[in-house]
Scaffold this active site. Sequence first.
Site, mmCIF file in Angstrom:
data_model
loop_
_atom_site.group_PDB
_atom_site.id
_atom_site.type_symbol
_atom_site.label_atom_id
_atom_site.label_comp_id
_atom_site.label_asym_id
_atom_site.label_seq_id
_atom_site.Cartn_x
_atom_site.Cartn_y
_atom_site.Cartn_z
ATOM 1 N N GLY A 251 79.071 159.996 89.055
ATOM 2 C CA GLY A 251 80.639 158.821 88.558
ATOM 3 C C GLY A 251 80.353 158.136 88.126
ATOM 4 O O GLY A 251 78.958 157.231 89.316
ATOM 5 N N ARG B 223 77.127 163.987 84.478
ATOM 6 C CA ARG B 223 76.521 164.851 85.667
ATOM 7 C C ARG B 223 75.383 165.839 85.635
ATOM 8 O O ARG B 223 75.151 166.322 86.360
ATOM 9 C CB ARG B 223 77.799 165.369 86.743
ATOM 10 C CG ARG B 223 78.810 163.915 87.073
ATOM 11 C CD ARG B 223 79.627 164.386 88.514
ATOM 12 N NE ARG B 223 80.532 164.289 88.440
ATOM 13 C CZ ARG B 223 80.476 163.319 89.627
ATOM 14 N NH1 ARG B 223 79.465 162.432 89.944
ATOM 15 N NH2 ARG B 223 81.334 162.195 90.200
ATOM 16 N N GLY C 48 73.370 162.755 94.185
ATOM 17 C CA GLY C 48 72.364 163.513 93.081
ATOM 18 C C GLY C 48 71.409 162.941 92.228
ATOM 19 O O GLY C 48 70.217 163.328 92.421
ATOM 20 N N ILE D 215 81.609 154.583 94.940
ATOM 21 C CA ILE D 215 82.229 154.773 95.626
ATOM 22 C C ILE D 215 83.103 154.804 96.854
ATOM 23 O O ILE D 215 83.240 154.551 98.254
ATOM 24 C CB ILE D 215 83.763 154.400 94.530
ATOM 25 C CG1 ILE D 215 83.951 155.807 94.584
ATOM 26 C CG2 ILE D 215 83.767 153.425 93.391
ATOM 27 C CD1 ILE D 215 85.494 155.973 93.966
ATOM 28 N N ASP D 216 81.884 155.885 97.197
ATOM 29 C CA ASP D 216 81.624 156.718 98.408
ATOM 30 C C ASP D 216 81.245 156.315 99.754
ATOM 31 O O ASP D 216 81.391 155.742 100.465
ATOM 32 C CB ASP D 216 81.536 157.901 98.290
ATOM 33 C CG ASP D 216 82.013 159.124 97.270
ATOM 34 O OD1 ASP D 216 82.984 158.321 97.118
ATOM 35 O OD2 ASP D 216 81.599 159.594 96.221
ATOM 36 N N ARG E 92 110.274 155.426 105.346
ATOM 37 C CA ARG E 92 109.643 157.068 105.338
ATOM 38 C C ARG E 92 108.373 157.582 105.739
ATOM 39 O O ARG E 92 107.649 156.188 105.717
ATOM 40 C CB ARG E 92 109.375 157.177 103.814
ATOM 41 C CG ARG E 92 110.494 157.068 103.001
ATOM 42 C CD ARG E 92 110.713 156.947 101.750
ATOM 43 N NE ARG E 92 111.725 157.940 100.309
ATOM 44 C CZ ARG E 92 111.774 157.955 99.437
ATOM 45 N NH1 ARG E 92 111.230 156.963 98.507
ATOM 46 N NH2 ARG E 92 112.969 158.804 98.807
ATOM 47 N N GLY F 34 86.584 159.702 98.032
ATOM 48 C CA GLY F 34 84.965 159.630 99.492
ATOM 49 C C GLY F 34 84.416 160.886 99.367
ATOM 50 O O GLY F 34 83.359 160.496 100.210
ATOM 51 N N HIS F 35 84.756 162.002 98.638
ATOM 52 C CA HIS F 35 83.951 163.339 99.048
ATOM 53 C C HIS F 35 83.774 163.445 100.213
ATOM 54 O O HIS F 35 85.239 163.781 100.658
ATOM 55 C CB HIS F 35 82.814 162.481 98.248
ATOM 56 C CG HIS F 35 81.792 164.449 97.572
ATOM 57 N ND1 HIS F 35 80.718 164.394 98.045
ATOM 58 C CD2 HIS F 35 82.086 165.234 96.365
ATOM 59 C CE1 HIS F 35 80.372 165.647 97.494
ATOM 60 N NE2 HIS F 35 81.299 165.907 96.545
ATOM 61 N N ARG G 105 87.478 153.948 90.550
ATOM 62 C CA ARG G 105 86.663 153.785 90.244
ATOM 63 C C ARG G 105 86.692 152.823 88.879
ATOM 64 O O ARG G 105 85.520 152.844 88.260
ATOM 65 C CB ARG G 105 85.904 154.948 89.766
ATOM 66 C CG ARG G 105 84.983 155.562 91.411
ATOM 67 C CD ARG G 105 84.755 157.002 90.343
ATOM 68 N NE ARG G 105 84.657 157.675 88.872
ATOM 69 C CZ ARG G 105 84.251 158.692 88.673
ATOM 70 N NH1 ARG G 105 84.846 160.173 89.435
ATOM 71 N NH2 ARG G 105 84.303 159.232 87.759
#
Length: 344
Positions: free
Chosen positions: A15, A77, A115, A137-138, A173, A181-182, A269
């Site tokens: 990603g 990917r 990965g 980003i995670d 509210r 963040g997976h 992202r």
Amino acid sequence: MANKPKRIGILTAGGDCPGLNAAIRGVGKTAIINYGMEVYGFVSGYTGLIHKEYTQLKENQLSGILTLGGTILGTSREKPFKISKNDGNINKPELIKKNYEEMGLDCLVCIGGNGTMKTAAKIGALGLNVIGIPKTIDNDVWGTDITFGFDSAVAIATEAMDRLHTTANSHQRAMVIEVMGHDAGWIALYSGMAGGGDVILIPEIEYNVRSVCKKIEERFNEKKSYSIVVVAEGIKVPKDKKPASYIAECIETYTGVEARETRLGYVQRGGSPTAMDRILATRYGAYAAEIIAKEEFGQMVALRNSALTTIPLTEVEGKLNLVTNDDPLVRKCRNMGVSFGDEF
Ligand code: F6P
């Protein structure tokens, strides 16, 4: 006779995230200007490496990309070591080795997340020289204190929360905001702290809906007219439910407080990297070129205790950097009354 200049390949995989171009520029400029190397960029991550789609990156092409989001090389990917029925007789690892050797590369720089590092380690095991640069980003890559892309995502999520505060206040509210963040809760934790979240739910800490609702009710009884609930995308929810919708639904059902959901999605992202991400990505990139010059291959560049260092890719492979219950930020939040949905 002068030594042949070193030839390096670069690819961005997985990603995308803000800072990829800053990293490409960091590697490329340092390699070309400081070491006289030749730099080749592969198109679309490992796909370009398999299909030998590349372009030589000249120094002038690396100017003007520092602030750009995304990646000038493209990404995918593609997992070349995963056997897929659609691949027919293509042996991707063999193609990678062949292309690397035919191009006369001295090293391949793989910029990516978990990965990508796993694949880079496998390419190293084929006998090729590789260097990994951790981005996502995670912030879940093992072996480094931080990945670039994370700071930008946190800044974007925090800005969104700032905006939710005012509308939540006007309408009294509970605002539930879902961040990426997976399987890791880093973005939720950091943006939750920066954005004044009252409840932060992360995959690493098991929550209970009753505890979340108790917190919302307490706040209303204390005349705090609204609440901000930060939810990581990886938390457990019933099948077919989306985290933010599920939590908002539960709040309305069990507390009677009006709740609304916001899923931030891919804006986290996109766009220009923060100054901190530009600096981190540039440092990682420049350091990768230095490591290549020293011929220290099979490593991932990393930051530990603010200093640049390396860690063997074989040690990074297959591990995740996750939030722990005793993370200093978790403790600080708890001490200030922030709920992680596990208090009774
Ligand atoms: O790894 C970055 C990330 O944005 C995760 O936070 C998210 O779960 C995933 O990628 C989304 O992946 P894709 O781009 O394949 O939809």
